[in-house]
Design a protein around this motif. Structure first.
Motif, PDB file in Angstrom:
ATOM      1  N   TYR A  55     -16.677   4.359  -3.861  1.00  0.00           N
ATOM      2  CA  TYR A  55     -15.555   3.433  -3.905  1.00  0.00           C
ATOM      3  C   TYR A  55     -15.834   2.380  -4.969  1.00  0.00           C
ATOM      4  CZ  TYR A  55     -15.081   5.246   0.892  1.00  0.00           C
ATOM      5  OH  TYR A  55     -14.980   6.050   1.994  1.00  0.00           O
ATOM      6  N   HIS A  62     -10.549   2.601  -6.886  1.00  0.00           N
ATOM      7  CA  HIS A  62     -10.712   4.008  -7.249  1.00  0.00           C
ATOM      8  C   HIS A  62     -11.738   4.634  -6.307  1.00  0.00           C
ATOM      9  CE1 HIS A  62     -10.083   7.267 -10.125  1.00  0.00           C
ATOM     10  NE2 HIS A  62     -11.335   7.598  -9.875  1.00  0.00           N
ATOM     11  N   SER A 112       0.826  -1.204   0.000  1.00  0.00           N
ATOM     12  CA  SER A 112       0.000   0.000   0.000  1.00  0.00           C
ATOM     13  C   SER A 112       0.863   1.257   0.000  1.00  0.00           C
ATOM     14  CB  SER A 112      -0.932   0.001   1.209  1.00  0.00           C
ATOM     15  OG  SER A 112      -1.701   1.187   1.231  1.00  0.00           O
ATOM     16  N   VAL A 113       1.906   1.284   0.838  1.00  0.00           N
ATOM     17  CA  VAL A 113       2.807   2.440   0.885  1.00  0.00           C
ATOM     18  C   VAL A 113       3.453   2.645  -0.483  1.00  0.00           C
ATOM     19  CG1 VAL A 113       4.987   3.295   1.850  1.00  0.00           C
ATOM     20  CG2 VAL A 113       3.225   2.367   3.367  1.00  0.00           C
ATOM     21  N   TRP A 115      -7.866  -3.320  -8.722  1.00  0.00           N
ATOM     22  CA  TRP A 115      -7.523  -1.918  -8.556  1.00  0.00           C
ATOM     23  C   TRP A 115      -8.682  -1.185  -7.915  1.00  0.00           C
ATOM     24  CZ3 TRP A 115      -2.610  -0.536  -9.616  1.00  0.00           C
ATOM     25  CH2 TRP A 115      -1.865  -1.460 -10.351  1.00  0.00           C
ATOM     26  N   TYR A 133       2.420   1.643  -3.434  1.00  0.00           N
ATOM     27  CA  TYR A 133       1.390   2.062  -4.385  1.00  0.00           C
ATOM     28  C   TYR A 133       1.109   3.558  -4.259  1.00  0.00           C
ATOM     29  CZ  TYR A 133      -3.231   2.935  -6.278  1.00  0.00           C
ATOM     30  OH  TYR A 133      -4.286   3.481  -6.971  1.00  0.00           O
ATOM     31  N   HIS A 134       0.885   4.023  -3.026  1.00  0.00           N
ATOM     32  CA  HIS A 134       0.531   5.425  -2.842  1.00  0.00           C
ATOM     33  C   HIS A 134       1.690   6.366  -3.151  1.00  0.00           C
ATOM     34  CE1 HIS A 134      -3.026   3.711  -0.916  1.00  0.00           C
ATOM     35  NE2 HIS A 134      -3.594   4.820  -1.342  1.00  0.00           N
ATOM     36  N   LEU A 135       2.906   5.975  -2.846  1.00  0.00           N
ATOM     37  CA  LEU A 135       4.054   6.805  -3.223  1.00  0.00           C
ATOM     38  C   LEU A 135       4.120   6.977  -4.736  1.00  0.00           C
ATOM     39  CD1 LEU A 135       6.836   5.502  -0.801  1.00  0.00           C
ATOM     40  CD2 LEU A 135       5.762   7.770  -0.775  1.00  0.00           C
ATOM     41  N   THR A 136       3.963   5.883  -5.470  1.00  0.00           N
ATOM     42  CA  THR A 136       4.023   5.985  -6.931  1.00  0.00           C
ATOM     43  C   THR A 136       2.829   6.739  -7.482  1.00  0.00           C
ATOM     44  OG1 THR A 136       3.018   3.795  -7.225  1.00  0.00           O
ATOM     45  CG2 THR A 136       5.423   3.906  -7.191  1.00  0.00           C
ATOM     46  N   LYS A 137       1.677   6.606  -6.840  1.00  0.00           N
ATOM     47  CA  LYS A 137       0.490   7.352  -7.285  1.00  0.00           C
ATOM     48  C   LYS A 137       0.717   8.860  -7.148  1.00  0.00           C
ATOM     49  CE  LYS A 137      -4.468   7.673  -6.675  1.00  0.00           C
ATOM     50  NZ  LYS A 137      -5.640   7.178  -6.025  1.00  0.00           N
ATOM     51  N   PHE A 138       1.483   9.252  -6.142  1.00  0.00           N
ATOM     52  CA  PHE A 138       1.775  10.670  -5.935  1.00  0.00           C
ATOM     53  C   PHE A 138       3.019  11.121  -6.703  1.00  0.00           C
ATOM     54  CE2 PHE A 138      -0.778   9.904  -2.029  1.00  0.00           C
ATOM     55  CZ  PHE A 138      -1.816  10.752  -2.364  1.00  0.00           C
TER      56      PHE A 138
END
Length: 146
Positions: free
Chosen positions: A121, A57, A18-19, A55, A21-26
């Motif tokens: 969601y 959203h 999760s970390v 995935w 994923y969110h880093l790359t999303k930002f």
């Protein structure tokens, strides 16, 4: 293997993935995930084996405060047989409304109790399908208010 990186995430479990994923999303690109077993572990691996990649959203759909009571009634009263071309297999009204769809997909609509927002969601087998489901959920609400 890289010799320098901005962030090292240790562990390919739920939190580590999760970390990352969110880093790359930002927009972070200089990140590395280290997993001692060389593959995703624990519950993440079990889920991945059972359902494959999925995935998520989310849309926080903003509405006017005076529309919220009508929206809550709309959400509570929704009865659908398909969403964005996917058949509805089951409907759960425990907290908002959750539509379980064909292929392990879902769409959930949940009105906030503190702000004029309906949280939407969606989960699907690829990012574009999850985004399309969430957008369809928002469109359903906006059409119902019109």
């Amino acid at each position: 293997m890289k010799s320098h990186t901005r962030v090292v995430v240790i562990g390919g479990g739920v939190v580590g993935c999760s970390v990352l994923y969110h880093l790359t999303k930002f927009g972070w690109t200089d990140v590395v995930l280290l997993e001692r077993f060389g593959h995703l572990g624990g519950l993440v691996a079990e889920v991945f084996e059972q359902v494959g990649p999925h995935w998520y959203h989310r849309i926080d759909a903003q509405f006017r405060r005076e529309e919220m009571s009508a929206l809550k009634e709309i959400v509570e009263g929704l009865s659908l047989v398909e969403v964005a071309g996917y058949g509805v297999r089951e409907t759960n009204r425990m907290d908002g409304i959750l539509f379980e769809l064909d292929g392990g997909r879902f769409l959930m609509l949940r009105a906030s109790g503190t702000e004029p927002v309906v949280r939407i969601y969606a989960e699907a087998e690829e990012p574009s399908a999850a985004a399309r489901l969430a957008s369809e959920g928002e469109s359903l609400l906006r059409r119902a208010l019109a």
